[in-house]
Design a protein around this motif. Structure first.
Motif, short mmCIF file in Angstrom:
data_model
loop_
_atom_site.label_atom_id
_atom_site.label_comp_id
_atom_site.label_asym_id
_atom_site.label_seq_id
_atom_site.Cartn_x
_atom_site.Cartn_y
_atom_site.Cartn_z
N LYS A 4 0.84 -1.18 0.00
CA LYS A 4 0.00 0.00 0.00
C LYS A 4 0.88 1.24 0.00
O LYS A 4 1.86 1.32 0.73
N HIS A 6 1.38 4.99 0.93
CA HIS A 6 0.85 5.96 1.88
C HIS A 6 1.12 7.36 1.36
O HIS A 6 2.19 7.66 0.84
N SER A 7 0.13 8.23 1.53
CA SER A 7 0.26 9.60 1.08
C SER A 7 -0.10 10.53 2.22
O SER A 7 -1.03 10.26 2.99
N ASN A 8 0.62 11.61 2.32
CA ASN A 8 0.34 12.60 3.36
C ASN A 8 -0.57 13.72 2.85
O ASN A 8 -0.73 14.73 3.50
#
Length: 138
Positions: A4, A6-8
């Motif tokens: 997966k 992950h994005s901020n």
């Protein structure tokens, strides 16, 4: 491979909101300038709008005349039934020949091993089919 990512990034941010943040300064300056211009010269802008609308209408009428195709002149040609009937007969004969040649080509190509005679007959039949296709009107 299926990890997966992950994005901020804030999920509420959209393309529109980002563009608005980036260009809102320039849009506000343009908006202020337009309001100032409209406040200073309202009659000039109204006159310019009327002139541009009139010019657009005149150009549409003038260019529309040039864009119309020329009128076709009606020609009273006599209907020739004999040539039309001959064409129908020729098309029927060509169709019959085509069906016969296709059957021969299919029977030759169905063989596992071709002889010299088979190859020559296949080439001759394919040439005949090509000739029939080119001679028929479309």
């Amino acid at each position: 491979m299926f990890r997966k990512i992950h994005s901020n990034r804030d999920p509420r941010d959209t393309l529109y909101s980002e563009l608005r943040k980036e260009f809102s300064v320039y849009a506000e300056k343009g908006n202020r300038f337009g309001r100032h211009l409209a406040g200073q010269y309202p009659r000039f802008l109204f006159g310019l709008m009327i002139v541009l609308l009139t010019l657009s209408a005149v150009l549409a009428v003038v260019l529309h005349r040039q864009m119309l195709p020329p009128k076709k002149v009606a020609t009273n040609k006599p209907i020739v039934i004999d040539s039309s009937f001959d064409q129908i007969l020729a098309a029927g004969t060509a169709l019959k020949t085509t069906i016969h040649l296709r059957r021969q080509v299919d029977s030759i190509t169905a063989k596992k091993v071709l002889t010299k005679d088979d190859s020559l007959m296949l080439v001759r039949d394919l040439d005949s089919l090509q000739h029939i296709r080119l001679t028929l009107p479309h």
